[in-house]
Design a protein around this motif. Structure first.
Motif, PDB file in Angstrom:
ATOM      1  N   TYR A 121      50.513 -43.912 -10.453  1.00 26.27           N
ATOM      2  CA  TYR A 121      49.866 -45.057  -9.640  1.00 26.27           C
ATOM      3  C   TYR A 121      49.390 -46.363 -10.422  1.00 26.27           C
ATOM      4  N   HIS A 175      53.765 -41.732  -3.945  1.00 24.15           N
ATOM      5  CA  HIS A 175      54.962 -42.609  -3.707  1.00 24.15           C
ATOM      6  C   HIS A 175      55.453 -43.084  -4.953  1.00 24.15           C
ATOM      7  N   TYR A 176      54.995 -43.031  -5.967  1.00 30.04           N
ATOM      8  CA  TYR A 176      55.331 -43.973  -7.316  1.00 30.04           C
ATOM      9  C   TYR A 176      56.078 -43.090  -8.170  1.00 30.04           C
ATOM     10  N   ASN A 204      43.619 -47.591  -3.137  1.00 31.41           N
ATOM     11  CA  ASN A 204      44.528 -46.639  -1.995  1.00 31.41           C
ATOM     12  C   ASN A 204      45.053 -45.537  -2.587  1.00 31.41           C
ATOM     13  N   ASN A 217      48.842 -43.882  -1.696  1.00 39.50           N
ATOM     14  CA  ASN A 217      49.843 -44.358  -2.313  1.00 39.50           C
ATOM     15  C   ASN A 217      50.336 -43.696  -3.494  1.00 39.50           C
TER      16      ASN A 217
END
Length: 351
Positions: free
Chosen positions: A239, A221-222, A215, A218
């Motif tokens: 990721y 976001h990390y 995905n 995402n």
């Protein structure tokens, strides 16, 4: 009629020459266990085929002696080599019911074991129902010099469709970073821990297929910018990667510091080097509690069971009713891997 007198010394010489020129079957070596197309052989393994013994020069499977360079001809042999009845499994029949544990010989000569009961699905198509099975007619699982409780053949049986990135040699190479892994406690505990680790990483990667998180939405976001070191490799660089899908800048920083690798500045190493990828997975397994109360390693060696390893990896997302289907999928893999290693899975399987 004149008689020709042949002296004993001459007779002895003649018979000696014949013995050299025409070696008898009695002088031929005994045949090793018969070569099996489904078996895995490593360098130095010996098998017989078509009246000759053959030595494997390196790892091989389904390469016929006499027609592949991997095999060295050791000369003719006699006797033995039958391989016993262990390989005499019935041919697969389409439409016939098979219970869990049924072993069949497919049309390509390879063997398969039913891991879920099925009404005769094709083993090479229905991978949910069938796994490749290494018949015991050859040296299918020679001991690894590292002392790891999982051999190459067993690893291949666990992950028949794995990505070529996830090599067995990379895993074995990574073991030196955590010598207590699968070497703590009894032989049973060692095998249970290895099965538990491989079941979890297999679940995280779709059977060791995915190297990076699928995905991509995402990815940004990390990055936790509140860390003093920030995200030097970029906002979307941290990721999930590797067997346990290492993610977040702080995890890359901690793993890199522990392993002596620049993972904070070069997280791509985890998707480029198999040994590094395996080391990050072992780092998490051996040192991180995650959302649980203990490391997965401690859960297995201290008798807390496989269920506690799930809690250490995914916590409430799956445990306590969070996602029972995912929990059961992990348990199924663990039980199957324990069976391959010939060990009981123990208790406390769920969380």
């Amino acid at each position: 009629m004149r008689r020709i007198l042949i002296l004993p010394a001459v007779l002895s010489l003649v018979w000696g020459l014949l013995a050299v020129l025409l070696p008898s079957a009695a002088n031929a070596a005994a045949c090793a266990t018969a070569w099996n197309a489904g078996a895995v052989y490593t360098g130095g393994a010996v098998a017989s085929h078509n009246g000759h013994n053959w030595t494997a020069k390196w790892w091989t499977q389904n390469e016929t002696p006499g027609s592949a360079d991997v095999w060295g001809d050791q000369g003719s042999c006699t006797g033995g080599g039958s391989g016993g009845t262990a390989c005499s499994y019935p041919n697969w029949v389409a439409g016939q019911f098979y219970a869990v544990g049924s072993i069949v010989r497919y049309t390509d000569g390879n063997h398969y074991i039913a891991v879920h009961e099925n009404p005769g699905y094709d083993p090479v198509i229905s991978h949910w129902y069938w796994d490749p099975y290494t018949c015991s007619g050859g040296p299918t699982n020679p001991p690894d010099p590292s002392g790891f409780v999982v051999g190459q053949a067993q690893f291949d049986q666990m992950f028949p469709g794995r990505n070529s990135f996830y090599t067995y040699s990379g895993l074995v190479s990574a073991l030196s970073a955590f010598p207590a892994f699968a070497k703590t406690g009894s032989d049973t505990v060692k095998k249970q821990e290895a099965a538990a680790f491989l079941a979890n990483v297999g679940h995280e990667t779709g059977g060791l297929v995915h190297i990076v998180e699928q995905n991509t939405a995402n990815y940004p976001h990390y990055c936790d910018p509140n860390q003093s070191y920030g995200c030097p490799a970029g906002q979307a660089a941290y990721y999930g990667r590797g067997p346990i899908q290492l993610s977040w800048n702080f995890n890359y920083k901690a793993a890199g510091d522990a392993l002596g690798l620049p993972l904070l500045t070069n997280p791509w190493l985890v998707q480029q080097d198999a040994a590094v990828a395996w080391k990050t997975a072992l780092w998490y397994w051996m040192t991180q509690n995650g959302p649980g109360t203990m490391t997965a390693h401690n859960a297995m060696v201290n008798g807390r069971g496989f269920g506690e390893t799930i809690r250490s990896i995914n916590g409430s997302i799956e445990c306590n009713g969070g996602n029972p289907a995912q929990v059961q999928s992990r348990i199924n893999s663990y039980q199957r891997f324990a069976q391959i290693l010939g060990v009981s899975p123990g208790g406390n399987l769920s969380c």
